[in-house]
Design a protein around this motif. Sequence first.
Motif, PDB file in Angstrom:
ATOM      1  N   ALA A   1       0.878  -1.170   0.000  1.00 31.97           N
ATOM      2  CA  ALA A   1       0.000   0.000   0.000  1.00 31.97           C
ATOM      3  C   ALA A   1       0.912   1.215   0.000  1.00 31.97           C
ATOM      4  CB  ALA A   1      -0.902  -0.002   1.225  1.00 31.97           C
ATOM      5  N   TYR A   2       0.352   2.364  -0.368  1.00 27.36           N
ATOM      6  CA  TYR A   2       1.137   3.599  -0.379  1.00 27.36           C
ATOM      7  C   TYR A   2       0.543   4.617   0.589  1.00 27.36           C
ATOM      8  CZ  TYR A   2       3.633   2.184  -4.621  1.00 27.36           C
ATOM      9  OH  TYR A   2       4.417   1.522  -5.522  1.00 27.36           O
ATOM     10  N   VAL A   3       1.440   5.289   1.286  1.00 28.77           N
ATOM     11  CA  VAL A   3       1.086   6.513   2.004  1.00 28.77           C
ATOM     12  C   VAL A   3       1.822   7.654   1.328  1.00 28.77           C
ATOM     13  CG1 VAL A   3       1.218   7.793   4.157  1.00 28.77           C
ATOM     14  CG2 VAL A   3       0.639   5.361   4.204  1.00 28.77           C
ATOM     15  N   LEU A   4       1.089   8.645   0.867  1.00 28.96           N
ATOM     16  CA  LEU A   4       1.685   9.835   0.266  1.00 28.96           C
ATOM     17  C   LEU A   4       1.628  10.962   1.289  1.00 28.96           C
ATOM     18  CD1 LEU A   4       0.056   9.783  -3.297  1.00 28.96           C
ATOM     19  CD2 LEU A   4       2.224   8.764  -2.569  1.00 28.96           C
ATOM     20  N   THR A   5       2.784  11.445   1.681  1.00 31.68           N
ATOM     21  CA  THR A   5       2.827  12.655   2.499  1.00 31.68           C
ATOM     22  C   THR A   5       3.002  13.829   1.546  1.00 31.68           C
ATOM     23  OG1 THR A   5       5.191  12.224   2.874  1.00 31.68           O
ATOM     24  CG2 THR A   5       3.663  11.554   4.598  1.00 31.68           C
ATOM     25  N   THR A   6       2.083  14.775   1.616  1.00 31.48           N
ATOM     26  CA  THR A   6       2.031  15.870   0.649  1.00 31.48           C
ATOM     27  C   THR A   6       1.764  17.188   1.366  1.00 31.48           C
ATOM     28  OG1 THR A   6      -0.346  16.111   0.139  1.00 31.48           O
ATOM     29  CG2 THR A   6       0.763  14.177  -0.761  1.00 31.48           C
ATOM     30  N   PRO A   7       2.027  18.327   0.708  1.00 35.36           N
ATOM     31  CA  PRO A   7       1.645  19.611   1.295  1.00 35.36           C
ATOM     32  C   PRO A   7       0.139  19.737   1.514  1.00 35.36           C
ATOM     33  CG  PRO A   7       3.249  19.931  -0.456  1.00 35.36           C
ATOM     34  CD  PRO A   7       2.831  18.490  -0.526  1.00 35.36           C
ATOM     35  N   ALA A   8      -0.635  18.911   0.812  1.00 38.14           N
ATOM     36  CA  ALA A   8      -2.095  18.949   0.949  1.00 38.14           C
ATOM     37  C   ALA A   8      -2.609  17.962   1.987  1.00 38.14           C
ATOM     38  CB  ALA A   8      -2.754  18.663  -0.401  1.00 38.14           C
ATOM     39  N   GLY A   9      -1.708  17.266   2.661  1.00 38.45           N
ATOM     40  CA  GLY A   9      -2.119  16.305   3.668  1.00 38.45           C
ATOM     41  C   GLY A   9      -1.680  14.895   3.313  1.00 38.45           C
ATOM     42  N   VAL A  10      -1.994  13.959   4.200  1.00 36.78           N
ATOM     43  CA  VAL A  10      -1.602  12.559   4.041  1.00 36.78           C
ATOM     44  C   VAL A  10      -2.674  11.813   3.257  1.00 36.78           C
ATOM     45  CG1 VAL A  10      -1.177  10.385   5.263  1.00 36.78           C
ATOM     46  CG2 VAL A  10      -0.213  12.525   6.136  1.00 36.78           C
ATOM     47  N   ILE A  11      -2.238  11.056   2.255  1.00 35.32           N
ATOM     48  CA  ILE A  11      -3.132  10.225   1.445  1.00 35.32           C
ATOM     49  C   ILE A  11      -2.715   8.773   1.638  1.00 35.32           C
ATOM     50  CG2 ILE A  11      -3.975   9.709  -0.879  1.00 35.32           C
ATOM     51  CD1 ILE A  11      -3.001  12.578  -1.640  1.00 35.32           C
ATOM     52  N   TYR A  12      -3.648   7.915   1.995  1.00 36.63           N
ATOM     53  CA  TYR A  12      -3.388   6.494   2.204  1.00 36.63           C
ATOM     54  C   TYR A  12      -4.137   5.732   1.119  1.00 36.63           C
ATOM     55  CZ  TYR A  12      -3.119   2.075   4.973  1.00 36.63           C
ATOM     56  OH  TYR A  12      -2.892   0.796   5.420  1.00 36.63           O
ATOM     57  N   HIS A  13      -3.370   5.070   0.231  1.00 35.26           N
ATOM     58  CA  HIS A  13      -3.978   4.312  -0.857  1.00 35.26           C
ATOM     59  C   HIS A  13      -3.675   2.838  -0.689  1.00 35.26           C
ATOM     60  CE1 HIS A  13      -5.374   3.286  -4.928  1.00 35.26           C
ATOM     61  NE2 HIS A  13      -4.409   2.382  -4.860  1.00 35.26           N
ATOM     62  N   ILE A  14      -4.728   2.032  -0.615  1.00 35.77           N
ATOM     63  CA  ILE A  14      -4.588   0.580  -0.550  1.00 35.77           C
ATOM     64  C   ILE A  14      -5.173  -0.006  -1.830  1.00 35.77           C
ATOM     65  CG2 ILE A  14      -5.128  -1.519   0.714  1.00 35.77           C
ATOM     66  CD1 ILE A  14      -5.596   0.204   3.195  1.00 35.77           C
ATOM     67  N   GLY A  15      -4.357  -0.762  -2.566  1.00 37.57           N
ATOM     68  CA  GLY A  15      -4.857  -1.395  -3.780  1.00 37.57           C
ATOM     69  C   GLY A  15      -5.670  -2.630  -3.470  1.00 37.57           C
ATOM     70  N   ASP A  16      -5.108  -3.535  -2.683  1.00 37.25           N
ATOM     71  CA  ASP A  16      -5.758  -4.769  -2.257  1.00 37.25           C
ATOM     72  C   ASP A  16      -5.258  -5.112  -0.870  1.00 37.25           C
ATOM     73  OD1 ASP A  16      -7.551  -5.689  -4.174  1.00 37.25           O
ATOM     74  OD2 ASP A  16      -6.035  -6.762  -5.317  1.00 37.25           O
TER      75      ASP A  16
END
Length: 354
Positions: A233-248
Amino acid sequence: MKRRTLLKAFGFPALATTGAFGWMTAARSKNRYYQGPVTDHFDGVRFFLADQPQDKGLIELARWQLGGERRAWPESFPSPFRDRPPAEVRDLRTALIGHASFLIQAAGLNILVDPVFSERASPFSFTGPKRVNPPGIAFEDLPPIHAVLITHNHYDHLDLDALGRLWQRHRPRLVAPLGNDAIIRAEHPEIPVETRDWGESVDLGNGITAHFEPAYHWSARGINDRRMALWCAYVLTTPAGVIYHIGDTGFGDGKIFHAVRARYGRPRLVHLPIGAYEPRWFMGPQHMNPEDAVKVLGIVEAEQAFGHHWGTFRLTDEGIDEPPRDLAAALQAAEIPEERFRPLRPGEAWTPSA
């Protein structure tokens, strides 16, 4: 769709094409994709997650395939949405292309996750799970793509044809878990692929970092490569906040989700799979159902959640409209407003002000 084509799409071509002998051969093979030191999740040949249940075997697989409990799907399930994204977004925007394919736009970067544009989630163009709706963003309508993130190598997440087209048109950075570079290079030797292990990260630029986190899942692309490439899975830390993406992922004991919450704080946005979950006795360890997804939302406490991995490719036994219905029931039981966790359709986009 015939049962054999479903087996191929889920990474069981050994059973679909060569029977039990091919499956036993797979157990003895060496890793063709990745060579590295033994770790707490790599035994020198295969990747694993210590707390994940053992893989199902031939008997369980045959029981599912011969069970005869699959609900009918329509030949076509068109989405009412069609997205034509802007070239650049300074804050945050996310749009579902279809199934588990997303376009994430943040801080001036355009990021694709698991882009699948092919008609079938299959190693073949003539058989296998077929789309019942077109991509919600046409390939020609994509903005300039700066990065592509791959979660794992199953055919409904890794579309080699799409990666080749994206490279020719956009020259994006391509990021994937360990071992997936060998799979991509075998088809596209010209494409550089940056790979990382769980717990590692890649700086994408503009203040955005992609962090690789575990998922309760597995990998397979062919006859004898089960768990030989890593998944994530990916966690994106960004200036717009944290995004947690789980594919499966399955839900398991929930530890990996608590760890994400502790490490990164409360996400602004989370993409959670809500489809491909029946029958539960077989799919539970690898695919969450909507009730599980609501539990994950409760653990990570994301401001906004979107459900994906449903309504495009028929992979398992549930009906095409069961995931959103089950999600609504789970949200009601948890006393969570439905607008906080929406099941997206292809082409549906969201910005924080929407």
